[in-house]
Design an enzyme around this catalytic site. Sequence first.
Site, short mmCIF file in Angstrom:
data_model
loop_
_atom_site.label_atom_id
_atom_site.label_comp_id
_atom_site.label_asym_id
_atom_site.label_seq_id
_atom_site.Cartn_x
_atom_site.Cartn_y
_atom_site.Cartn_z
N SER A 114 -2.85 -3.56 -3.39
CA SER A 114 -2.20 -2.40 -2.80
C SER A 114 -3.24 -1.32 -2.55
O SER A 114 -3.97 -0.92 -3.46
CB SER A 114 -1.10 -1.86 -3.73
OG SER A 114 -0.42 -0.78 -3.15
N SER A 167 0.85 -1.20 0.00
CA SER A 167 0.00 0.00 0.00
C SER A 167 0.88 1.24 0.00
O SER A 167 2.08 1.16 0.29
CB SER A 167 -0.93 0.05 1.23
OG SER A 167 -1.96 -0.90 1.15
N ASP A 212 -3.94 2.30 -2.22
CA ASP A 212 -3.26 3.53 -2.64
C ASP A 212 -4.22 4.70 -2.47
O ASP A 212 -5.07 4.96 -3.33
CB ASP A 212 -2.80 3.40 -4.09
CG ASP A 212 -1.96 2.14 -4.31
OD1 ASP A 212 -1.36 1.64 -3.34
OD2 ASP A 212 -1.90 1.67 -5.46
#
Length: 380
Positions: A291, A253, A293
Amino acid sequence: MLSAMTAPAGTPRARDLGVPFDGTQGPANAITDVPGVEVGYVTLSDGPVQTGVTAILPRGRDGVGTACAAATFSLNGNGELTGRSWIDESGSLALPVLITNSHAVGTIHRGVVDWVALEHPAVAAQWMLPVVGETWDGYLNDINGAHVRQEHAAEAIMLAHGGPIAEGSVGGGTGMNCYAFKGGSGTASRVVAHGGSSYTVGVFLQANFGKRSELRLAGVPLGRRSAAPNPMEESDWFSRDGVQQASVAGAGSVIAVVATDAPLLPGQLAAIARRVPLGLARTGTTGSHFSGDIFLAFSTANAGAFGSRMPAGPATDADRDTIAALPWGHIDAFFEATVEAVEEAVANALVAARDAVGRAGHASYALPHAELRAAFSPTA
């Protein structure tokens, strides 16, 4: 417990190793170049415990409760930034921003409430929606252990300061990895001229994303060239930990915070937040499904405006927010500054990080400085 606040003297950053970047940096090349913005860390680094807390204060400790114009953007929602719904609804942010590991969000959320109630009871008397972001540090850190405590939120806030700040394995970034190298906390800034004035755009990010083959800086494919060990992607550590499936390269992340003293409206800050992925993409990432983001942008201009508190009485003709804002036609320079600062903040996080060994003997190796110097030397 270690609370590293500033980098040791002589610690190199990406520019010092020859990596070229565009734009004009601020004095500290950090988010703290934006006047009033402060950053504090609590770093927990002891064997299997590799984690911590980062606090970003838009107006310092005394300015808690005074709103900033703000906006958010999620490139991929496999993560958390609490308080986003209210920021997007009201266009404002009035509390510190805390960043930690994925399983400590609730603990730090409560810790912020406790600190504000103690230090700013008038703010706490109404409602609070603390802003706490996270990235996953479970490769190096015993993430399910109760190592991050509520009081660490207050400690990080009380340790916050302006000027140069440490990077790499500090604060919430302590146990993080980036492009399968050791990652963590990174920052950078840009100065933007606007007529006879100048404004600052500062970026802070907690870098825990990307797969090794993706990494490139200034167009050079450093990840696929690196000789550094890559146990995160080349070993079966996930299965050895008792999970039935293999780990996915690129999972992780990134939380990014963009600050500016330019007078921008919430809609303009949303546009700034949407430019963060362009800076990340310069470093190679394609944005893994695994991830989270998530990005936040705020402006410290227009103090006294954008507040959203319950009124003291009936509306009067004097109840007006007076707001100055730069025109949309001149915002491109701020987009450019954001992209440039994000790219350099990632590079600074990688350069500042050091080899680490955490839980179950899991190792993470830093991007070798010698490889950077060789890649960007005049004879390379």
